[in-house]
Motif scaffolding. Structure first.
Motif, PDB file in Angstrom:
ATOM      1  N   GLY B  84       0.813  -1.218   0.000  1.00  0.00           N
ATOM      2  CA  GLY B  84       0.000   0.000   0.000  1.00  0.00           C
ATOM      3  C   GLY B  84       0.840   1.260   0.000  1.00  0.00           C
ATOM      4  N   GLU B  85       0.163   2.374  -0.314  1.00  0.00           N
ATOM      5  CA  GLU B  85       0.843   3.675  -0.268  1.00  0.00           C
ATOM      6  C   GLU B  85       1.038   4.092   1.176  1.00  0.00           C
ATOM      7  OE1 GLU B  85       2.086   5.007  -2.775  1.00  0.00           O
ATOM      8  OE2 GLU B  85       0.954   4.417  -4.555  1.00  0.00           O
ATOM      9  N   ARG B  86       1.989   4.954   1.407  1.00  0.00           N
ATOM     10  CA  ARG B  86       2.161   5.515   2.756  1.00  0.00           C
ATOM     11  C   ARG B  86       0.999   6.470   3.030  1.00  0.00           C
ATOM     12  NH1 ARG B  86       6.175   6.045   5.963  1.00  0.00           N
ATOM     13  NH2 ARG B  86       5.604   8.197   6.316  1.00  0.00           N
ATOM     14  N   ASP B  87       0.471   6.402   4.241  1.00  0.00           N
ATOM     15  CA  ASP B  87      -0.618   7.294   4.628  1.00  0.00           C
ATOM     16  C   ASP B  87      -0.065   8.297   5.642  1.00  0.00           C
ATOM     17  OD1 ASP B  87      -2.809   8.585   5.598  1.00  0.00           O
ATOM     18  OD2 ASP B  87      -3.947   6.771   6.087  1.00  0.00           O
ATOM     19  N   PRO B  88       0.055   9.583   5.234  1.00  0.00           N
ATOM     20  CA  PRO B  88       0.670  10.566   6.155  1.00  0.00           C
ATOM     21  C   PRO B  88      -0.109  10.681   7.466  1.00  0.00           C
ATOM     22  CG  PRO B  88       0.278  11.511   3.958  1.00  0.00           C
ATOM     23  CD  PRO B  88      -0.414  10.198   3.983  1.00  0.00           C
ATOM     24  N   LYS B  89      -1.403  10.364   7.419  1.00  0.00           N
ATOM     25  CA  LYS B  89      -2.204  10.446   8.655  1.00  0.00           C
ATOM     26  C   LYS B  89      -1.778   9.391   9.684  1.00  0.00           C
ATOM     27  CE  LYS B  89      -6.552  10.676   6.866  1.00  0.00           C
ATOM     28  NZ  LYS B  89      -6.331  10.682   5.407  1.00  0.00           N
ATOM     29  N   VAL B 130       7.670  11.482  17.446  1.00  0.00           N
ATOM     30  CA  VAL B 130       6.891  11.213  16.242  1.00  0.00           C
ATOM     31  C   VAL B 130       7.000   9.728  15.898  1.00  0.00           C
ATOM     32  CG1 VAL B 130       6.572  11.778  13.803  1.00  0.00           C
ATOM     33  CG2 VAL B 130       7.276  13.566  15.439  1.00  0.00           C
ATOM     34  N   ILE B 131       5.841   9.100  15.762  1.00  0.00           N
ATOM     35  CA  ILE B 131       5.802   7.661  15.480  1.00  0.00           C
ATOM     36  C   ILE B 131       5.073   7.421  14.157  1.00  0.00           C
ATOM     37  CG2 ILE B 131       5.072   5.391  16.305  1.00  0.00           C
ATOM     38  CD1 ILE B 131       5.172   6.498  19.147  1.00  0.00           C
ATOM     39  N   ASP B 132       5.708   6.603  13.313  1.00  0.00           N
ATOM     40  CA  ASP B 132       5.132   6.267  12.014  1.00  0.00           C
ATOM     41  C   ASP B 132       4.477   4.893  12.112  1.00  0.00           C
ATOM     42  OD1 ASP B 132       4.492   5.771   9.429  1.00  0.00           O
ATOM     43  OD2 ASP B 132       6.503   6.147   8.597  1.00  0.00           O
ATOM     44  N   PHE B 133       3.141   4.888  11.971  1.00  0.00           N
ATOM     45  CA  PHE B 133       2.416   3.614  12.070  1.00  0.00           C
ATOM     46  C   PHE B 133       2.162   2.971  10.706  1.00  0.00           C
ATOM     47  CE2 PHE B 133       1.428   5.675  16.120  1.00  0.00           C
ATOM     48  CZ  PHE B 133       1.650   4.632  16.994  1.00  0.00           C
ATOM     49  N   ASN B 134       2.751   3.523   9.647  1.00  0.00           N
ATOM     50  CA  ASN B 134       2.657   2.866   8.350  1.00  0.00           C
ATOM     51  C   ASN B 134       3.419   1.536   8.380  1.00  0.00           C
ATOM     52  OD1 ASN B 134       1.324   4.659   6.200  1.00  0.00           O
ATOM     53  ND2 ASN B 134       2.665   6.102   7.269  1.00  0.00           N
ATOM     54  N   HIS B 135       2.977   0.581   7.573  1.00  0.00           N
ATOM     55  CA  HIS B 135       3.730  -0.664   7.398  1.00  0.00           C
ATOM     56  C   HIS B 135       5.127  -0.281   6.907  1.00  0.00           C
ATOM     57  CE1 HIS B 135       5.047  -4.504   5.780  1.00  0.00           C
ATOM     58  NE2 HIS B 135       4.039  -5.074   6.408  1.00  0.00           N
TER      59      HIS B 135
END
Lengths: 264, 264
Positions: B84-89, B130-135
């Protein structure tokens, strides 16, 4: 009977004390109710036992060996063939503080478990508590009235009786087949989810070896195929939709699991 | 291949980034070692998958459908057919205090799980994290090199492949028989004690229904009969003694259990 025979029997177990007789156990539901010892968790009715296997008190094991089917017996059993003589050394003094540490509020007559031993508080005086760790029936003369209802014969019936003795649930739903060197036991659904089954199965295998035959014991867990729905044409569509929805949900779950794997 | 086919396949999975290619997963043990991603808990070698079942990323599922056995393929998979695409949200700001409450020490690059979501800490500044919850593979272009080693044919082999996919242990020791309306699976001993088996069996039943046949699935747990020892005359006596000692121990245990019951 002979050693190793499997029987179904009924009994009344009385303790004889100061000329009185008090019922403490029975297979007869009405009698249990009448004497105020009825336990809703107990399955009443004839009980399965193995004769002479040392699983019953000695006095009863001996009497069963001498007994015949369908006759009424009444026997008096002295303590040494029942629950043993009372051992005065098993009456022990504990301090209040010791009991407090184990969060036990001392009360006369209360049953307690200390160091994995079950006892009963007999006296409470300031500072000390006397606990009797003898079996409650130790030193007692017992009177049993019993009748062997059935001597179980035939391998299939013996296996079923053992399942009744060691597990007890849904006994009629077990499908038992004896074939050449195999005893094949198809399990009812309850066994798939019941942690008691996981324990009972080992007892059942052991007892089959000892009291039925030395054969391979095979437990079969069945997941039946899906029924194809042809009869109810009108309902078919909705059913299929539900099924698909469920399948998609399942696949979704597994997709996630798979992705984590691929990713590792 | 066709949807629902069961295959064994080998692959190398690379992520393409800034002109570089980084291996992130593979079925090839040597290659995994060479690229520093070897995991001693993973069973390397051709992997079983179901084609077109939505359990693999979309790009791979599509390519496998087009592929043939024993040919080498190399495909580039854009993010929308990958993870999937990265979701900035999905990039979120958390306070120090929030992390402290969950006992997480903030460090850049650390993997964390918050509210059941897996994320990676990307920046730590005074007061906020800041935490990135994207796969981790979201937004990435992937390159797969793969070869289908085998298309699994025949009900028995398909069932075995499914066991390999869903359980993975001692696959060769399962005894599989397809007979009329039944698929009979005799289990190796490991299944008796392994809690993973209790979970895997449901997946296996579901996959057999979906990808092999709609038949009754029967799992058979075997407790083999005791061997009679005739060949080793000299050892016989000692063996029998050990056996008796064990039996007595068992009976002793059960005697206690029985007594408690009789007493109730």
């Amino acid at each position: 009977m002979e050693k190793g025979d499997i029987i179904r029997w009924e009994f009344e177990a009385w303790v004889v004390e100061d000329g009185n007789e008090i019922l403490f156990d029975t297979t007869k539901e009405d009698l249990a109710k009448e004497h105020g010892i009825h336990d809703p968790n107990v399955k009443y009715g004839p009980m399965v036992s193995v004769v002479g296997a040392g699983r019953l008190i000695k006095g009863i094991d001996e009497e069963l060996l001498k007994a015949e089917v369908d006759k009424d017996y009444e026997v008096t059993i002295p303590p040494e063939k029942g629950y043993g003589e009372r051992d005065p050394k098993l009456v022990k003094i504990h301090s209040y503080r010791e009991l407090a540490r184990q969060k036990i509020e001392p009360e006369v007559g209360k049953e307690v478990v200390i160091n994995n031993k079950r006892g009963r508080i007999v006296t409470v005086t300031p500072g000390r508590v006397v606990i009797d760790f003898n079996h409650p029936l130790a030193g007692k003369t017992l009177k049993y009235k019993f009748k062997i209802v059935e001597k179980v014969e035939g391998d299939v019936d013996k296996v079923r009786a053992i399942i009744e003795m060691d597990y007890g649930k849904e006994v009629e739903k077990f499908n038992i087949e004896v074939k050449d060197d195999d005893i094949i036991i198809e399990l009812p659904d309850v066994c798939k989810y019941d942690s008691n089954w996981a324990v009972a199965k080992y007892a059942i295998v052991g007892d089959i070896r000892d009291y039925v035959a030395n054969k391979n014991v095979k437990f079969v867990e069945v997941y039946p195929k899906k029924e194809e729905k042809k009869e109810e044409e009108t309902k078919e569509n909705t059913d299929e939709n539900t099924e698909n929805a469920e399948e998609n949900k399942e696949e979704g779950k597994e997709e996630n699991a798979e992705e984590e794997k691929t990713e590792s």
